[in-house]
Design an enzyme around this catalytic site. Structure first.
Site, mmCIF file in Angstrom:
data_model
loop_
_atom_site.group_PDB
_atom_site.id
_atom_site.type_symbol
_atom_site.label_atom_id
_atom_site.label_comp_id
_atom_site.label_asym_id
_atom_site.label_seq_id
_atom_site.Cartn_x
_atom_site.Cartn_y
_atom_site.Cartn_z
ATOM 1 N N GLY A 247 50.783 37.077 39.873
ATOM 2 C CA GLY A 247 50.291 38.456 39.868
ATOM 3 C C GLY A 247 50.354 39.167 38.535
ATOM 4 O O GLY A 247 50.110 40.374 38.478
ATOM 5 N N GLY A 290 48.553 32.664 38.059
ATOM 6 C CA GLY A 290 47.189 32.134 38.136
ATOM 7 C C GLY A 290 46.361 32.717 36.999
ATOM 8 O O GLY A 290 46.100 32.072 35.985
ATOM 9 N N TYR A 331 35.561 43.225 43.797
ATOM 10 C CA TYR A 331 36.763 44.019 43.473
ATOM 11 C C TYR A 331 36.454 45.178 42.533
ATOM 12 O O TYR A 331 37.384 45.772 41.990
ATOM 13 C CB TYR A 331 37.810 43.152 42.756
ATOM 14 C CG TYR A 331 38.154 41.850 43.427
ATOM 15 C CD1 TYR A 331 38.866 41.829 44.619
ATOM 16 C CD2 TYR A 331 37.806 40.642 42.845
ATOM 17 C CE1 TYR A 331 39.197 40.619 45.222
ATOM 18 C CE2 TYR A 331 38.136 39.434 43.432
ATOM 19 C CZ TYR A 331 38.825 39.437 44.631
ATOM 20 O OH TYR A 331 39.155 38.243 45.223
ATOM 21 N N CYS A 357 19.132 37.905 45.769
ATOM 22 C CA CYS A 357 18.365 38.842 46.580
ATOM 23 C C CYS A 357 19.307 39.749 47.364
ATOM 24 O O CYS A 357 19.378 39.716 48.588
ATOM 25 C CB CYS A 357 17.434 38.069 47.510
ATOM 26 S SG CYS A 357 16.264 39.169 48.274
ATOM 27 N N TYR A 385 39.311 32.787 39.104
ATOM 28 C CA TYR A 385 38.549 33.270 40.254
ATOM 29 C C TYR A 385 37.078 33.515 39.893
ATOM 30 O O TYR A 385 36.434 34.397 40.443
ATOM 31 C CB TYR A 385 39.202 34.540 40.847
ATOM 32 C CG TYR A 385 40.685 34.385 41.088
ATOM 33 C CD1 TYR A 385 41.151 33.588 42.121
ATOM 34 C CD2 TYR A 385 41.631 34.996 40.262
ATOM 35 C CE1 TYR A 385 42.518 33.415 42.335
ATOM 36 C CE2 TYR A 385 42.992 34.827 40.464
ATOM 37 C CZ TYR A 385 43.428 34.034 41.501
ATOM 38 O OH TYR A 385 44.768 33.866 41.708
HETATM 39 N N1 LLP Z 1 50.945 33.011 44.362
HETATM 40 C C1 LLP Z 1 50.397 33.374 45.533
HETATM 41 C C2 LLP Z 1 51.128 33.128 46.760
HETATM 42 C C3 LLP Z 1 49.142 33.995 45.556
HETATM 43 O O1 LLP Z 1 48.608 34.374 46.706
HETATM 44 C C4 LLP Z 1 48.459 34.210 44.330
HETATM 45 C C5 LLP Z 1 47.135 34.832 44.318
HETATM 46 C C6 LLP Z 1 49.064 33.801 43.135
HETATM 47 C C7 LLP Z 1 50.319 33.200 43.189
HETATM 48 C C8 LLP Z 1 48.405 33.980 41.794
HETATM 49 O O2 LLP Z 1 48.142 35.312 41.522
HETATM 50 P P1 LLP Z 1 47.576 35.687 40.064
HETATM 51 O O3 LLP Z 1 48.653 35.326 39.056
HETATM 52 O O4 LLP Z 1 46.356 34.908 39.839
HETATM 53 O O5 LLP Z 1 47.303 37.150 40.119
HETATM 54 N N2 LLP Z 1 40.591 36.681 43.548
HETATM 55 C C9 LLP Z 1 41.370 37.823 43.110
HETATM 56 C C10 LLP Z 1 42.844 37.501 43.008
HETATM 57 C C11 LLP Z 1 43.416 37.023 44.326
HETATM 58 C C12 LLP Z 1 44.788 36.450 44.186
HETATM 59 C C13 LLP Z 1 45.184 35.705 45.423
HETATM 60 N N3 LLP Z 1 46.496 35.174 45.357
HETATM 61 C C14 LLP Z 1 40.806 38.309 41.768
HETATM 62 O O6 LLP Z 1 39.858 37.721 41.275
HETATM 63 O O7 LLP Z 1 41.288 39.295 41.240
#
Ligand code: LLP
Length: 427
Positions: A247, A290, A331, A357, A385
């Site tokens: 996150g 991520g 988003y 479309c 993503y």
């Molecule tokens: N760990 C868990 C359990 C998660 O659900 C997630 C992301 C992460 C780690 C990694 O989070 P990050 O470091 O990437 O923020 N598609 C959305 C983000 C959804 C994240 C879902 N879970 C976007 O493009 O902003």
């Protein structure tokens, strides 16, 4: 973006990867020339990733947390191309998966099961059984699956529990996962039931997990999460690690900051120093970044199909859409757009749209150097993503993917063809 080499830094100067000269050799950003060359060689729309940037992001994490026993698992849902996974492995990072197929991809990429984590949610127990048979770490996120796991495996297989700390955090509600209405994790207020299950089946709980959302800049949110865990940790005598999820915020637009890793590392260390594990053994701290790992590494290169002047705006329509990069429409996310065919042109206002479309606006009234039909527009921060959430909507092809590593651009996924559109359709 500044690097953390200053005196505040806790990085290990004895490690070769932490020499400033090592960083200087790495190129954080791909040049316009590299992007144009990739577009010419592989066509557009095209995702291009910079391996050096991923390496540098990982080193920011490891150097910031050098004083704490930490293990990082790249949340591969952000970008799962197997060549990216192999690169992640080559730099010493571990991997976090959100489906059994991601687990299989990680193992195929060469990760040892001990370096693979499966943080499940809402899944059928059979997937957990499969993950167990593959020998990876598992975080269970429901009482129902915890009970089934206990019945089947008892104390024989160490496992983690995903808790919902009831904290609101994250860039927007769609990506907030730790609050008291979220489906994720077992609510921390159900601790008594968790403990009953653990005792009944003599479960071997070795990890406690929380993940409160994505795009979290404020380090105190992570500290709040740890504080929730400090009340729970003493109940688990065999605990080895605490998993604080991912996150971390990355900057998408100018003026955006990112999570201050040095500060976060200091606060995490202080928190654990002040709350030593009452059961004796010090706990390892796990993270699952991520976006932080791959967002800035990625570029989506598109070509302008049409310019449309209207009374309200000039539309620049590119050969892509939310079928390739859904973040702006899903988003309201902001992605910087560069006109790499005319970087020094006079800036004008454009609304950048796709060819789908349905309304698929990438940017409203954005100031961009003059756009001509045929120009290449690049969306930045497209590594996380981006491709991963792409689709074949409108029966359009998914883009090709290219990885730039050691100065070479390698095709790591071919562009779809008409056969891919037909694959699995019964003719
Ligand atoms: N760990 C868990 C359990 C998660 O659900 C997630 C992301 C992460 C780690 C990694 O989070 P990050 O470091 O990437 O923020 N598609 C959305 C983000 C959804 C994240 C879902 N879970 C976007 O493009 O902003």
């Amino acid at each position: 973006m500044p690097f953390y080499f200053d005196t505040k830094s806790l990085y290990d100067r004895s490690h070769p990867c932490c020499y400033p000269s090592y960083f200087r050799k790495m190129s954080q950003q791909l040049s316009i020339a590299q992007l144009i060359a990739a577009a010419q060689e592989f066509g557009t729309p095209l995702y291009v990733y910079n391996a050096d940037n991923i390496t540098a992001q990982y080193q920011k994490l490891t150097s910031a947390f050098a004083q704490t026993d930490t293990k990082f698992f790249y949340a591969c849902k952000a970008l799962t191309n197997i060549n990216i996974l192999k690169h992640i492995k080559s730099i010493g990072c571990n991997v976090d998966c959100s489906s059994i197929n991601e687990v299989k991809l990680a193992l195929l990429a060469g990760f040892e099961p001990n370096n693979v984590l499966y943080t499940s949610n809402g899944i059928h127990f059979s997937e957990i059984e499969e993950a167990q048979s593959l020998g990876v770490h598992i975080n269970i996120d429901s009482l129902s699956n915890l009970e089934k796991f206990g019945k089947k495996f008892g104390h024989s297989y160490p496992v983690g529990i995903r808790l919902r700390p009831n904290i609101m955090a994250g860039g927007n509600i769609k990506i907030s996962t730790g609050h008291d209405k979220s489906k994720f994790g077992i609510p921390a207020d159900q601790l008594t039931t968790i403990l009953e299950l653990v005792a009944k089946h003599n479960l071997h709980i070795q990890n406690l997990h929380i993940h409160t959302g994505s795009d979290i800049k404020d380090v105190d949110v992570f500290v709040k999460g740890i504080e929730v865990l400090f009340d729970i940790i003493p109940h688990f005598k065999e605990l080895k690690s605490v998993d604080l999820g991912g996150g971390f915020k990355v900057p998408y637009k100018e003026g955006d900051g990112e999570t201050d890793m040095i500060l976060l590392a200091q606060k995490v260390k202080e928190a654990f120093d002040n709350h030593p594990n009452p059961n004796g053994n010090p706990l390892q701290v796990w993270f699952e970044p991520g976006k932080f790992m791959v967002s800035a590494s990625g570029y989506l290169i598109t070509e302008v199909n049409v310019l449309k002047e209207t009374a309200n705006t000039v539309f620049a329509g590119v050969n892509s859409g939310f079928n390739h990069l859904i973040r702006p429409m899903f988003y309201d996310a902001y992605h910087q757009i560069e006109n790499i065919s005319n970087p020094t042109g006079a800036a004008k206002h454009y609304t950048v749209t796709g060819n789908i479309c349905e309304t698929d606006t990438f940017a409203w009234d954005r100031n961009i150097p003059e756009i001509r039909e045929g120009d290449l527009l690049v969306f930045k921060n497209a590594g996380a993503y981006g491709f991963e959430m792409s689709s074949n909507f409108n029966s359009r092809y998914k883009p090709a993917e290219v990885l730039v590593k050691d100065g070479k651009a390698m095709l790591i996924r071919k562009r779809d063809t008409f056969d891919d559109i037909l694959r699995n359709q019964v003719l």
